[in-house]
Scaffold this motif. Sequence first.
Motif, PDB file in Angstrom:
ATOM      1  N   GLU A  41       1.887   2.634   0.576  1.00  0.00           N
ATOM      2  CA  GLU A  41       3.066   2.380  -0.242  1.00  0.00           C
ATOM      3  C   GLU A  41       4.305   2.456   0.641  1.00  0.00           C
ATOM      4  OE1 GLU A  41       1.403   4.300  -4.428  1.00  0.00           O
ATOM      5  OE2 GLU A  41       3.014   5.317  -3.345  1.00  0.00           O
ATOM      6  N   THR A  42       5.260   1.593   0.350  1.00  0.00           N
ATOM      7  CA  THR A  42       6.545   1.622   1.044  1.00  0.00           C
ATOM      8  C   THR A  42       7.658   1.733   0.011  1.00  0.00           C
ATOM      9  OG1 THR A  42       6.640  -0.802   1.068  1.00  0.00           O
ATOM     10  CG2 THR A  42       5.702   0.285   3.004  1.00  0.00           C
ATOM     11  N   MET A  43       8.757   2.370   0.388  1.00  0.00           N
ATOM     12  CA  MET A  43       9.870   2.605  -0.518  1.00  0.00           C
ATOM     13  C   MET A  43      11.194   2.357   0.197  1.00  0.00           C
ATOM     14  SD  MET A  43       7.127   4.657  -1.058  1.00  0.00           S
ATOM     15  CE  MET A  43       7.498   6.059  -0.002  1.00  0.00           C
ATOM     16  N   VAL A  44      12.143   1.790  -0.510  1.00  0.00           N
ATOM     17  CA  VAL A  44      13.516   1.636  -0.032  1.00  0.00           C
ATOM     18  C   VAL A  44      14.422   2.325  -1.045  1.00  0.00           C
ATOM     19  CG1 VAL A  44      15.382   0.027   0.514  1.00  0.00           C
ATOM     20  CG2 VAL A  44      13.017  -0.545   1.133  1.00  0.00           C
ATOM     21  N   GLN A  45      15.275   3.229  -0.566  1.00  0.00           N
ATOM     22  CA  GLN A  45      16.136   3.981  -1.472  1.00  0.00           C
ATOM     23  C   GLN A  45      17.575   4.007  -0.955  1.00  0.00           C
ATOM     24  OE1 GLN A  45      13.958   7.846  -1.882  1.00  0.00           O
ATOM     25  NE2 GLN A  45      13.950   7.321  -4.045  1.00  0.00           N
ATOM     26  N   ALA A  83      21.033   4.957   3.197  1.00  0.00           N
ATOM     27  CA  ALA A  83      19.948   4.044   2.837  1.00  0.00           C
ATOM     28  C   ALA A  83      18.721   4.485   3.632  1.00  0.00           C
ATOM     29  CB  ALA A  83      20.307   2.596   3.166  1.00  0.00           C
ATOM     30  N   SER A  84      17.536   4.423   3.004  1.00  0.00           N
ATOM     31  CA  SER A  84      16.339   4.930   3.670  1.00  0.00           C
ATOM     32  C   SER A  84      15.142   4.029   3.426  1.00  0.00           C
ATOM     33  CB  SER A  84      16.018   6.349   3.188  1.00  0.00           C
ATOM     34  OG  SER A  84      15.613   6.338   1.832  1.00  0.00           O
ATOM     35  N   PHE A  85      14.200   4.115   4.348  1.00  0.00           N
ATOM     36  CA  PHE A  85      12.917   3.429   4.229  1.00  0.00           C
ATOM     37  C   PHE A  85      11.819   4.468   4.407  1.00  0.00           C
ATOM     38  CE2 PHE A  85       9.197   1.570   6.347  1.00  0.00           C
ATOM     39  CZ  PHE A  85       8.836   0.618   5.399  1.00  0.00           C
ATOM     40  N   GLY A  86      10.864   4.506   3.474  1.00  0.00           N
ATOM     41  CA  GLY A  86       9.781   5.478   3.554  1.00  0.00           C
ATOM     42  C   GLY A  86       8.423   4.822   3.423  1.00  0.00           C
ATOM     43  N   TRP A  87       7.400   5.536   3.859  1.00  0.00           N
ATOM     44  CA  TRP A  87       6.028   5.037   3.764  1.00  0.00           C
ATOM     45  C   TRP A  87       5.077   6.191   3.486  1.00  0.00           C
ATOM     46  CZ3 TRP A  87       8.630   5.855   8.262  1.00  0.00           C
ATOM     47  CH2 TRP A  87       8.025   6.679   9.224  1.00  0.00           C
ATOM     48  N   ASP A  88       3.934   5.847   2.893  1.00  0.00           N
ATOM     49  CA  ASP A  88       2.865   6.802   2.603  1.00  0.00           C
ATOM     50  C   ASP A  88       1.548   6.057   2.802  1.00  0.00           C
ATOM     51  OD1 ASP A  88       1.225   8.805   1.767  1.00  0.00           O
ATOM     52  OD2 ASP A  88       2.014   8.953  -0.267  1.00  0.00           O
ATOM     53  N   TYR A  89       0.757   6.497   3.785  1.00  0.00           N
ATOM     54  CA  TYR A  89      -0.440   5.751   4.185  1.00  0.00           C
ATOM     55  C   TYR A  89      -1.622   6.690   4.345  1.00  0.00           C
ATOM     56  CZ  TYR A  89      -3.601   3.210   7.321  1.00  0.00           C
ATOM     57  OH  TYR A  89      -4.699   2.636   7.900  1.00  0.00           O
ATOM     58  N   ARG A  90      -2.763   6.308   3.754  1.00  0.00           N
ATOM     59  CA  ARG A  90      -4.028   7.016   3.947  1.00  0.00           C
ATOM     60  C   ARG A  90      -5.134   5.982   4.080  1.00  0.00           C
ATOM     61  NH1 ARG A  90      -2.376  10.567  -0.612  1.00  0.00           N
ATOM     62  NH2 ARG A  90      -3.783   9.350  -1.918  1.00  0.00           N
ATOM     63  N   GLN A  91      -6.055   6.195   5.025  1.00  0.00           N
ATOM     64  CA  GLN A  91      -7.131   5.234   5.247  1.00  0.00           C
ATOM     65  C   GLN A  91      -8.373   5.966   5.744  1.00  0.00           C
ATOM     66  OE1 GLN A  91      -7.319   1.871   4.729  1.00  0.00           O
ATOM     67  NE2 GLN A  91      -9.474   2.059   5.324  1.00  0.00           N
ATOM     68  N   PRO A  92      -9.521   5.833   5.031  1.00  0.00           N
ATOM     69  CA  PRO A  92     -10.758   6.459   5.519  1.00  0.00           C
ATOM     70  C   PRO A  92     -11.245   5.794   6.810  1.00  0.00           C
ATOM     71  CG  PRO A  92     -10.913   5.875   3.189  1.00  0.00           C
ATOM     72  CD  PRO A  92      -9.688   5.216   3.725  1.00  0.00           C
ATOM     73  N   TRP A 126     -14.829   5.803   9.449  1.00  0.00           N
ATOM     74  CA  TRP A 126     -16.221   6.229   9.608  1.00  0.00           C
ATOM     75  C   TRP A 126     -16.791   6.735   8.273  1.00  0.00           C
ATOM     76  CZ3 TRP A 126     -12.711   8.902  13.131  1.00  0.00           C
ATOM     77  CH2 TRP A 126     -12.473   8.161  14.278  1.00  0.00           C
ATOM     78  N   GLY A 127     -16.763   5.859   7.274  1.00  0.00           N
ATOM     79  CA  GLY A 127     -17.183   6.272   5.940  1.00  0.00           C
ATOM     80  C   GLY A 127     -16.040   6.981   5.242  1.00  0.00           C
ATOM     81  N   ASN A 128     -16.356   8.046   4.539  1.00  0.00           N
ATOM     82  CA  ASN A 128     -15.321   8.811   3.847  1.00  0.00           C
ATOM     83  C   ASN A 128     -15.145  10.207   4.423  1.00  0.00           C
ATOM     84  OD1 ASN A 128     -14.506   6.887   1.937  1.00  0.00           O
ATOM     85  ND2 ASN A 128     -16.253   7.365   0.618  1.00  0.00           N
ATOM     86  N   SER A 129     -15.767  10.493   5.565  1.00  0.00           N
ATOM     87  CA  SER A 129     -15.685  11.847   6.106  1.00  0.00           C
ATOM     88  C   SER A 129     -14.392  12.111   6.852  1.00  0.00           C
ATOM     89  CB  SER A 129     -16.875  12.105   7.042  1.00  0.00           C
ATOM     90  OG  SER A 129     -16.837  11.197   8.141  1.00  0.00           O
ATOM     91  N   THR A 130     -13.754  11.068   7.379  1.00  0.00           N
ATOM     92  CA  THR A 130     -12.536  11.223   8.175  1.00  0.00           C
ATOM     93  C   THR A 130     -11.447  10.323   7.619  1.00  0.00           C
ATOM     94  OG1 THR A 130     -13.905  11.631  10.120  1.00  0.00           O
ATOM     95  CG2 THR A 130     -11.574  11.194  10.502  1.00  0.00           C
ATOM     96  N   GLU A 131     -10.228  10.809   7.669  1.00  0.00           N
ATOM     97  CA  GLU A 131      -9.103  10.067   7.096  1.00  0.00           C
ATOM     98  C   GLU A 131      -7.934  10.049   8.080  1.00  0.00           C
ATOM     99  OE1 GLU A 131      -7.444  10.562   2.797  1.00  0.00           O
ATOM    100  OE2 GLU A 131      -6.344  11.981   4.068  1.00  0.00           O
ATOM    101  N   LEU A 132      -7.382   8.869   8.272  1.00  0.00           N
ATOM    102  CA  LEU A 132      -6.143   8.708   9.027  1.00  0.00           C
ATOM    103  C   LEU A 132      -4.989   8.685   8.032  1.00  0.00           C
ATOM    104  CD1 LEU A 132      -4.546   7.967  11.668  1.00  0.00           C
ATOM    105  CD2 LEU A 132      -4.994   5.574  11.062  1.00  0.00           C
ATOM    106  N   PHE A 133      -3.934   9.445   8.295  1.00  0.00           N
ATOM    107  CA  PHE A 133      -2.821   9.480   7.357  1.00  0.00           C
ATOM    108  C   PHE A 133      -1.488   9.519   8.101  1.00  0.00           C
ATOM    109  CE2 PHE A 133      -3.938  13.892   8.122  1.00  0.00           C
ATOM    110  CZ  PHE A 133      -2.723  14.529   8.282  1.00  0.00           C
ATOM    111  N   SER A 134      -0.485   8.987   7.452  1.00  0.00           N
ATOM    112  CA  SER A 134       0.872   9.000   7.991  1.00  0.00           C
ATOM    113  C   SER A 134       1.856   8.882   6.834  1.00  0.00           C
ATOM    114  CB  SER A 134       1.082   7.842   8.970  1.00  0.00           C
ATOM    115  OG  SER A 134       2.426   7.812   9.439  1.00  0.00           O
ATOM    116  N   ASP A 135       2.941   9.601   6.931  1.00  0.00           N
ATOM    117  CA  ASP A 135       4.024   9.459   5.958  1.00  0.00           C
ATOM    118  C   ASP A 135       5.330   9.813   6.635  1.00  0.00           C
ATOM    119  OD1 ASP A 135       4.758  12.447   5.280  1.00  0.00           O
ATOM    120  OD2 ASP A 135       2.583  12.345   5.139  1.00  0.00           O
ATOM    121  N   TRP A 171      -1.970  -0.618  -1.835  1.00  0.00           N
ATOM    122  CA  TRP A 171      -3.294  -0.114  -2.171  1.00  0.00           C
ATOM    123  C   TRP A 171      -3.167   1.349  -2.541  1.00  0.00           C
ATOM    124  CZ3 TRP A 171      -7.930  -2.115  -3.193  1.00  0.00           C
ATOM    125  CH2 TRP A 171      -9.043  -1.266  -3.190  1.00  0.00           C
ATOM    126  N   ASN A 172      -3.952   1.792  -3.549  1.00  0.00           N
ATOM    127  CA  ASN A 172      -3.872   3.193  -3.938  1.00  0.00           C
ATOM    128  C   ASN A 172      -5.126   3.598  -4.701  1.00  0.00           C
ATOM    129  OD1 ASN A 172      -2.747   5.784  -4.404  1.00  0.00           O
ATOM    130  ND2 ASN A 172      -2.218   5.152  -6.483  1.00  0.00           N
TER     131      ASN A 172
END
Length: 330
Positions: free
Chosen positions: A204-208, A236-245, A247-256, A196-197
Amino acid sequence: MVRFGFLLIGLLCTPLHADILWMRNGDRLSGNVLLMDDEQIRIALPYGEPLTVRRDAVKRWRLDKPAAKKTKRGSPPAMTGAQSGNGVQPEPHWYLAGRGDLALKLKRNDQVTDNIDFSGDVELANLDWRYTLEGKYIYDTVDGTTKTHKYRFKPMADYFIDSQWFWRSSIYYQYDMISESYLSVDYGTGPGYRFWNDKRRRLETMVQGGLSRAYWRSSSTLSWVFNSHAVSYPFASFGWDYRQPLWGNSTELFSDGTYTKYLDQPSPYVTLNQNVEASLGLRYYLNDNISLAWRSELEWDDAWFEFGGYTYTPSDSKEWRHIMSLGASF
């Protein structure tokens, strides 16, 4: 990890193939863009009749396929090359987005402590390509003695094979002005998958696979251990990038983050086994562009030194940082 797996399954159920319009008043329209010209955009909505909006009321858009255009007011829509079959390439729709977060800590009591932490990224993308530049700067002093002084840059280029799969090539440049191991450069490439983006949501997930090149100063003991001022580690690596609103769009949870496993050891004395760089945080939007954020960051080098039956693990191999910052985005 179990919670992360449930999150992936939940997001897989979300429809991906849709055009998205982000309005200047904060609304978001998802559907199929039928027409786009210099003055208006017409979008077919899954829950109602097609809607026409003014072009200047749209802040940004993302199209899965090029839209039809008008050449003149009142004339019928002129199809793009991909739709009309005349061999002309459709016009790409680029969008530019970026963010910066700054944290300052000036402490004056029994110790004089100054901390500066700045991180930011800029992203330029269309349907086929995405170019991203991430950067970070950290500076810490205690009683006038510099404890941490380093910066890093990570340029990345993604080619989208389809709406979900992409291929990433990246360079990760880290320079430490204090440590004897002052420089590392990672060259990586590999596939990624986008669940999702959009502007506020991303998974998003990545393998490099690639090569990590480490450099140290000539006065370092590592120069004797490796008989060189630099060494290369395949990884070899595994990566992630995550964002999720929330309580509406005022607050965002994120992790990478990125988990890296090193595949070969150039020296029998020094073992660089694995590395983790990860962050988790919450961001509160004061308006569309200004936000407050809290995040926790982990940097962990699983490495040790062995010689003559003695094993030594550096005390600074694991570092946690908890940061409050003020951010701006566009």
